[in-house]
Design a protein around this motif. Structure first.
Motif, mmCIF file in Angstrom:
data_model
loop_
_atom_site.group_PDB
_atom_site.id
_atom_site.type_symbol
_atom_site.label_atom_id
_atom_site.label_comp_id
_atom_site.label_asym_id
_atom_site.label_seq_id
_atom_site.Cartn_x
_atom_site.Cartn_y
_atom_site.Cartn_z
ATOM 1 N N SER A 118 0.785 -1.224 0.000
ATOM 2 C CA SER A 118 0.000 0.000 0.000
ATOM 3 C C SER A 118 0.816 1.272 0.000
ATOM 4 C CB SER A 118 -0.917 0.000 1.234
ATOM 5 O OG SER A 118 -0.145 -0.083 2.413
ATOM 6 N N GLU A 119 1.988 1.275 0.593
ATOM 7 C CA GLU A 119 2.695 2.563 0.714
ATOM 8 C C GLU A 119 4.177 2.322 0.880
ATOM 9 O OE1 GLU A 119 2.791 6.513 3.580
ATOM 10 O OE2 GLU A 119 1.176 5.061 3.757
ATOM 11 N N ASP A 120 4.984 3.129 0.193
ATOM 12 C CA ASP A 120 6.431 3.119 0.347
ATOM 13 C C ASP A 120 6.909 4.541 0.118
ATOM 14 O OD1 ASP A 120 9.286 2.897 -1.024
ATOM 15 O OD2 ASP A 120 9.026 1.128 0.246
ATOM 16 N N ALA A 121 7.951 4.924 0.817
ATOM 17 C CA ALA A 121 8.443 6.284 0.648
ATOM 18 C C ALA A 121 8.883 6.530 -0.780
ATOM 19 C CB ALA A 121 9.619 6.541 1.606
ATOM 20 N N ASP A 165 16.320 12.244 0.465
ATOM 21 C CA ASP A 165 17.607 12.247 -0.248
ATOM 22 C C ASP A 165 18.228 10.851 -0.239
ATOM 23 O OD1 ASP A 165 17.465 15.009 -0.763
ATOM 24 O OD2 ASP A 165 18.195 15.456 1.251
ATOM 25 N N ARG A 166 17.416 9.825 -0.443
ATOM 26 C CA ARG A 166 17.975 8.482 -0.489
ATOM 27 C C ARG A 166 18.832 8.319 -1.747
ATOM 28 N NH1 ARG A 166 13.175 4.292 0.994
ATOM 29 N NH2 ARG A 166 12.368 4.982 -1.039
ATOM 30 N N PRO A 167 19.849 7.477 -1.698
ATOM 31 C CA PRO A 167 20.719 7.282 -2.873
ATOM 32 C C PRO A 167 19.909 6.806 -4.078
ATOM 33 C CG PRO A 167 21.689 6.300 -0.903
ATOM 34 C CD PRO A 167 20.301 6.695 -0.522
ATOM 35 N N SER A 217 15.389 1.536 2.683
ATOM 36 C CA SER A 217 15.882 1.080 3.977
ATOM 37 C C SER A 217 14.829 1.408 5.014
ATOM 38 C CB SER A 217 17.216 1.769 4.335
ATOM 39 O OG SER A 217 17.561 1.519 5.685
ATOM 40 N N VAL A 218 14.681 0.545 5.995
ATOM 41 C CA VAL A 218 13.675 0.800 7.032
ATOM 42 C C VAL A 218 14.011 2.056 7.834
ATOM 43 C CG1 VAL A 218 12.986 -1.613 7.253
ATOM 44 C CG2 VAL A 218 14.924 -0.766 8.587
ATOM 45 N N SER A 219 15.256 2.486 7.777
ATOM 46 C CA SER A 219 15.670 3.664 8.549
ATOM 47 C C SER A 219 15.636 4.943 7.729
ATOM 48 C CB SER A 219 17.090 3.449 9.107
ATOM 49 O OG SER A 219 18.020 3.280 8.051
ATOM 50 N N THR A 220 15.288 4.852 6.434
ATOM 51 C CA THR A 220 15.298 6.056 5.595
ATOM 52 C C THR A 220 13.953 6.282 4.901
ATOM 53 O OG1 THR A 220 16.135 4.820 3.680
ATOM 54 C CG2 THR A 220 17.767 5.814 5.152
ATOM 55 N N CYS A 221 12.860 5.776 5.483
ATOM 56 C CA CYS A 221 11.553 5.888 4.839
ATOM 57 C C CYS A 221 11.123 7.341 4.659
ATOM 58 C CB CYS A 221 10.512 5.131 5.651
ATOM 59 S SG CYS A 221 10.751 3.336 5.637
ATOM 60 N N THR A 272 15.318 4.661 -6.109
ATOM 61 C CA THR A 272 16.183 4.967 -4.975
ATOM 62 C C THR A 272 16.437 3.694 -4.183
ATOM 63 O OG1 THR A 272 14.351 5.460 -3.464
ATOM 64 C CG2 THR A 272 15.185 7.285 -4.815
ATOM 65 N N ARG A 273 17.425 3.775 -3.286
ATOM 66 C CA ARG A 273 17.718 2.645 -2.401
ATOM 67 C C ARG A 273 16.811 2.741 -1.170
ATOM 68 N NH1 ARG A 273 21.961 -0.857 -1.738
ATOM 69 N NH2 ARG A 273 23.332 0.301 -3.173
#
Length: 232
Positions: free
Chosen positions: A68-71, A201-203, A193-197, A190-191
């Motif tokens: 349903s949802e992803d950053a 500025d994700r890679p 990660s559970v810590s960068t949702c 983008t890459r």
């Protein structure tokens, strides 16, 4: 000898009555002809005839839901939807009677809208599911779905890293049925990660013709092959 009988001339009133009778007869003939041609009763009969009720359509699940949802995922579904066969979509049922699906009878495939993507184009990811066994039930809800994008041994993105409020959805898959999700999931290149949702500025995944592979799992059954895509 008797005198010849003279024709008596009728009074004007007699002639008026005769003209009236002829006129009424003419009006009656015209009215009959109009009724035969116009048939005004036909429209009234048509208006009074009730139409037959339309046959109700069955309520079925029209697509396989996606996470349903992803950053890095777009909430906007693709403009068009399709099924991979003419068979009906899997039927959602609160109390399915068929046995659970067996993994060996299912074929799960990752589907993308294109094979290669120019700069600024984001891949749209879908699932194709085929049941080669008997009628069976499967949980196709977002709680049992996962897309993975890799480049070599490097895992670039998982749809479950930033998924929120996963849900279950038990459906009945008919024997021989093939269905495909109608609402694809977008990878923003983008890459994850559970810590960068919440990180804007994700890679970003390298382009220039770089190769990536898309794998998918649904209902505990993973795709046996990945779908290769190229980013430019």
């Amino acid at each position: 000898m008797s005198e010849p009988t003279r024709n008596r001339r009728h009074s004007p009133a007699v002639y008026r009555r005769r003209r009236l009778v002829v006129l009424l007869a003419l009006v009656a003939i015209i009215a009959v002809i109009w009724l035969l041609i116009a048939q005004p009763w036909r429209g009234a009969a048509t208006e009074g005839t009730p139409q037959s009720a339309a046959s109700p359509t069955s309520a079925t699940a029209t697509d396989l839901p996606v996470p349903s949802e992803d950053a890095g995922a777009s909430a906007t579904p693709a403009a068009s939807s399709a099924t991979a066969s003419s068979a009906p979509s899997p039927e959602a049922s609160a109390t399915p009677t068929a046995a659970p699906c067996v993994a060996r009878d299912l074929i799960v495939e990752a589907v993308t809208d294109q094979d290669s993507y120019a700069t600024g184009q984001n891949p749209q990811l879908s699932i194709r599911l085929t049941n080669n066994g008997e009628d069976c039930t499967l949980n196709v809800g977002t709680s049992g779905q996962a897309f993975t994008i890799t480049s070599g041994s490097d895992v670039w993105w998982r749809s479950t890293d930033c998924q929120s409020e996963p849900s279950d959805m038990i459906v009945l898959l008919a024997a021989g049925q093939t269905v495909e999700s109608a609402s694809p999931l977008e990878w923003d290149r983008t890459r994850s990660s559970v810590s960068t949702c919440a990180d804007e500025d994700r890679p970003r995944a390298p382009g220039g013709g770089a190769s990536y592979h898309v794998g998918v799992e649904i209902g505990g059954v993973a795709s046996t092959q990945t779908k290769q895509i190229f980013l430019y």
